[in-house]
Design a protein around this motif. Structure first.
Motif, PDB file in Angstrom:
ATOM      1  N   GLN A 143       0.899   3.302  -3.409  1.00  0.00           N
ATOM      2  CA  GLN A 143      -0.382   3.961  -3.676  1.00  0.00           C
ATOM      3  C   GLN A 143      -0.584   5.160  -2.753  1.00  0.00           C
ATOM      4  OE1 GLN A 143      -2.849   3.049  -6.168  1.00  0.00           O
ATOM      5  NE2 GLN A 143      -3.313   5.149  -5.641  1.00  0.00           N
ATOM      6  N   LYS A 156      -9.517  10.689  -1.116  1.00  0.00           N
ATOM      7  CA  LYS A 156     -10.570  10.461  -2.097  1.00  0.00           C
ATOM      8  C   LYS A 156     -11.785  11.311  -1.756  1.00  0.00           C
ATOM      9  CE  LYS A 156     -12.983   8.485  -5.362  1.00  0.00           C
ATOM     10  NZ  LYS A 156     -12.774   8.880  -6.759  1.00  0.00           N
ATOM     11  N   SER A 158      -9.296   7.799 -10.284  1.00  0.00           N
ATOM     12  CA  SER A 158      -9.380   6.399 -10.711  1.00  0.00           C
ATOM     13  C   SER A 158      -9.702   5.445  -9.564  1.00  0.00           C
ATOM     14  CB  SER A 158      -8.071   5.975 -11.381  1.00  0.00           C
ATOM     15  OG  SER A 158      -7.013   6.031 -10.452  1.00  0.00           O
ATOM     16  N   LEU A 159      -9.804   5.947  -8.355  1.00  0.00           N
ATOM     17  CA  LEU A 159     -10.100   5.102  -7.201  1.00  0.00           C
ATOM     18  C   LEU A 159     -11.603   5.066  -6.951  1.00  0.00           C
ATOM     19  CD1 LEU A 159      -7.308   6.339  -4.754  1.00  0.00           C
ATOM     20  CD2 LEU A 159      -7.256   4.350  -6.266  1.00  0.00           C
ATOM     21  N   SER A 160     -12.122   3.885  -6.706  1.00  0.00           N
ATOM     22  CA  SER A 160     -13.540   3.729  -6.411  1.00  0.00           C
ATOM     23  C   SER A 160     -13.798   4.075  -4.943  1.00  0.00           C
ATOM     24  CB  SER A 160     -13.960   2.278  -6.682  1.00  0.00           C
ATOM     25  OG  SER A 160     -15.195   1.998  -6.073  1.00  0.00           O
ATOM     26  N   THR A 189      -7.183  11.154  -7.237  1.00  0.00           N
ATOM     27  CA  THR A 189      -7.947  10.001  -6.749  1.00  0.00           C
ATOM     28  C   THR A 189      -9.089   9.631  -7.689  1.00  0.00           C
ATOM     29  OG1 THR A 189      -9.395  11.426  -5.443  1.00  0.00           O
ATOM     30  CG2 THR A 189      -7.420  10.574  -4.335  1.00  0.00           C
ATOM     31  N   ILE A 241      -5.741   7.280   2.202  1.00  0.00           N
ATOM     32  CA  ILE A 241      -6.179   7.292   0.804  1.00  0.00           C
ATOM     33  C   ILE A 241      -7.672   7.602   0.720  1.00  0.00           C
ATOM     34  CG2 ILE A 241      -6.499   5.858  -1.255  1.00  0.00           C
ATOM     35  CD1 ILE A 241      -3.891   4.369  -0.376  1.00  0.00           C
ATOM     36  N   VAL A 243      -4.708   3.063   4.183  1.00  0.00           N
ATOM     37  CA  VAL A 243      -5.934   3.073   3.384  1.00  0.00           C
ATOM     38  C   VAL A 243      -6.914   4.139   3.870  1.00  0.00           C
ATOM     39  CG1 VAL A 243      -5.650   0.694   2.612  1.00  0.00           C
ATOM     40  CG2 VAL A 243      -7.057   1.161   4.617  1.00  0.00           C
ATOM     41  N   TRP A 288       0.809  -1.221   0.000  1.00  0.00           N
ATOM     42  CA  TRP A 288       0.000   0.000   0.000  1.00  0.00           C
ATOM     43  C   TRP A 288       0.839   1.267   0.000  1.00  0.00           C
ATOM     44  CZ3 TRP A 288      -4.776   0.316  -1.429  1.00  0.00           C
ATOM     45  CH2 TRP A 288      -5.544  -0.835  -1.427  1.00  0.00           C
ATOM     46  N   THR A 313      -0.779   8.968  -4.070  1.00  0.00           N
ATOM     47  CA  THR A 313      -1.996   9.737  -3.807  1.00  0.00           C
ATOM     48  C   THR A 313      -1.669  11.030  -3.061  1.00  0.00           C
ATOM     49  OG1 THR A 313      -3.277   7.696  -3.737  1.00  0.00           O
ATOM     50  CG2 THR A 313      -4.295   9.635  -2.761  1.00  0.00           C
ATOM     51  N   THR A 328     -15.265   0.976  -3.123  1.00  0.00           N
ATOM     52  CA  THR A 328     -14.251  -0.035  -2.843  1.00  0.00           C
ATOM     53  C   THR A 328     -13.307   0.423  -1.743  1.00  0.00           C
ATOM     54  OG1 THR A 328     -14.352  -0.861  -5.109  1.00  0.00           O
ATOM     55  CG2 THR A 328     -12.361  -1.388  -3.847  1.00  0.00           C
ATOM     56  N   GLN A 329     -12.845   1.652  -1.823  1.00  0.00           N
ATOM     57  CA  GLN A 329     -11.921   2.166  -0.808  1.00  0.00           C
ATOM     58  C   GLN A 329     -12.593   2.227   0.557  1.00  0.00           C
ATOM     59  OE1 GLN A 329      -8.720   2.695  -1.772  1.00  0.00           O
ATOM     60  NE2 GLN A 329      -8.168   2.994   0.348  1.00  0.00           N
TER      61      GLN A 329
END
Length: 84
Positions: free
Chosen positions: A22, A80, A34-36, A32, A76, A73, A19, A26, A39-40
């Motif tokens: 990423q 996001k 392209s990040l869901s 961000t 991130i 995470v 991680w 970020t 999901t995140q």
């Protein structure tokens, strides 16, 4: 420390370190798109629950891996939410 604990710590180290790129990317780019978000969010919640499980079970490899991974995470996820 048992062989099983060593195996757990090696697995924890590998899955946690993955991680770092990423998170660093970020933070550096604030990109961000392209990040869901779903999901995140789900992954962050899941890691948090694994951390709680590890604490309750007293399992050091699970606590170690999920403590560090949760910070990464969650960072991130926060980015996001802030930068979309």
């Amino acid at each position: 420390m048992s062989g099983l604990d060593i195996l757990g710590f090696v697995a924890a180290l590998l899955t946690t370190l993955c991680w770092l790129p990423q998170a660093f990317r970020t933070i550096r780019t604030k990109d961000t798109k392209s990040l869901s978000l779903a999901t995140q969010s789900a992954f962050t919640l899941g890691v948090g629950l694994w951390l709680i499980y590890g604490i309750v079970a007293g399992n050091a490899p699970i606590i170690f891996a999920n403590s560090v991974t949760f910070v990464l995470v969650a960072l991130i996820l926060a980015m996001k939410l802030r930068y979309g």
